[in-house]
Design a protein around this motif. Structure first.
Motif, PDB file in Angstrom:
ATOM      1  N   GLU A 167      -7.713  -4.506  -3.075  1.00  0.00           N
ATOM      2  CA  GLU A 167      -6.527  -5.016  -2.885  1.00  0.00           C
ATOM      3  C   GLU A 167      -5.977  -5.972  -4.295  1.00  0.00           C
ATOM      4  O   GLU A 167      -5.129  -6.276  -4.447  1.00  0.00           O
ATOM      5  CB  GLU A 167      -6.332  -6.038  -1.770  1.00  0.00           C
TER       6      GLU A 167
ATOM      7  N   ARG B  60      -2.460  -2.743  -3.567  1.00  0.00           N
ATOM      8  CA  ARG B  60      -3.551  -1.986  -3.777  1.00  0.00           C
ATOM      9  C   ARG B  60      -4.005  -1.768  -4.913  1.00  0.00           C
ATOM     10  O   ARG B  60      -3.305  -1.320  -5.951  1.00  0.00           O
ATOM     11  CB  ARG B  60      -3.209  -0.630  -2.897  1.00  0.00           C
TER      12      ARG B  60
ATOM     13  N   TRP C 228       0.644  -1.174  -0.020  1.00  0.00           N
ATOM     14  CA  TRP C 228      -0.030  -0.019   0.041  1.00  0.00           C
ATOM     15  C   TRP C 228       0.763   1.416  -0.071  1.00  0.00           C
ATOM     16  O   TRP C 228       0.378   2.198   0.522  1.00  0.00           O
ATOM     17  CB  TRP C 228      -1.047  -0.075   1.263  1.00  0.00           C
TER      18      TRP C 228
END
Length: 254
Positions: A103, A83, A50
């Protein structure tokens, strides 16, 4: 204790491995090591989860990855950020909304971007562990057309989705069957994943290859850890804990 069949394999993996989940990965490693009789499992490594946990800058965690790899743990490239920031429509929109919580990084990428992230991740992880990576597995097991096209060019020996393991260089399917995994992000998903694992223990023993995948979030719930432990113990009796590399011959489970 029953001796596992030499013709049946158990492939286990820890997903989302990276500096942000150091403690959770250590806990899962201990469980898998205990139930599988050693480091007979794979790790799916995220280079920068992320955008908050860059592996490139974390030397202590790099050293851990190298030590695990030296001990025999297979290392897969697991996306880059994990992500999903793409806009989706049609079937992809349904998958992005219902099969993962934002995701599915490789679901909406074009081929050029997907290939760059695959090859950058491959180079980084192979430099850290000092040997070839085992393959590539997209976050949430979701691949768009761009990712599928990129896989054929990225040089990976193996890829995996929810239903199969294949060789992306020639698309030969190496193993078939659903992966057994767990979900921690809601009470309903947790309950359904525990129910599926119980059903899998009753119905999947005939498969030549059984796959089990765990995630760092699983350690937050005792009920999930109990189900994972029970499932590992069950299949380790009938299926030999193995490396993904052992299924390189096409047609093994077809």
């Amino acid at each position: 204790m029953p001796t596992p069949s030499p013709s049946k394999r158990l492939l286990a993996s820890i997903h989302d491995v990276g500096p942000g989940f150091d403690r959770q990965v250590e806990q899962l490693c201990a469980l898998l090591d205990l139930r599988l009789g050693g480091p007979r499992f794979a790790m799916l490594v995220v280079p920068d989860h992320w955008g908050q946990h860059p592996l490139r800058q974390d030397r202590p965690f790099q050293a851990k990855l190298r030590a695990w790899s030296d001990a025999g743990v297979e290392m897969f490239v697991h996306g880059w950020f994990h992500r999903d920031t793409a806009e989706h429509s049609g079937t992809a929109s349904f998958k992005a909304r219902h099969m993962t919580a934002g995701e599915g990084e490789f679901l909406g990428l074009d081929e050029t971007t997907a290939l760059a992230r695959m090859t950058d991740g491959k180079a980084l992880i192979e430099d850290i562990i000092g040997r070839p990576s085992a393959g590539f597995i997209a976050p949430a097991w979701l691949y768009g057309q761009g990712a599928q096209a990129a896989l054929a060019k990225a040089g990976f020996a193996l890829a995996e989705d929810h239903w199969k393991v294949w060789n992306p260089r020639g698309d030969a399917v190496l193993a078939k069957g659903p992966v057994i995994t767990w979900a921690s992000r809601s009470t309903v998903r947790t309950a359904s994943s525990i129910a599926f694992a119980a059903l899998a223990r009753q119905t999947l023993s005939a498969l030549r290859t059984v796959r089990i995948a765990v995630h760092p979030g699983d350690v937050r719930k005792d009920a999930l850890l109990s189900s994972i432990d029970r499932t590992l113990r069950h299949f380790a009796k009938s299926h030999r804990p193995s490396a993904y590399a052992e299924i390189q011959e096409p047609g093994v489970d077809s």
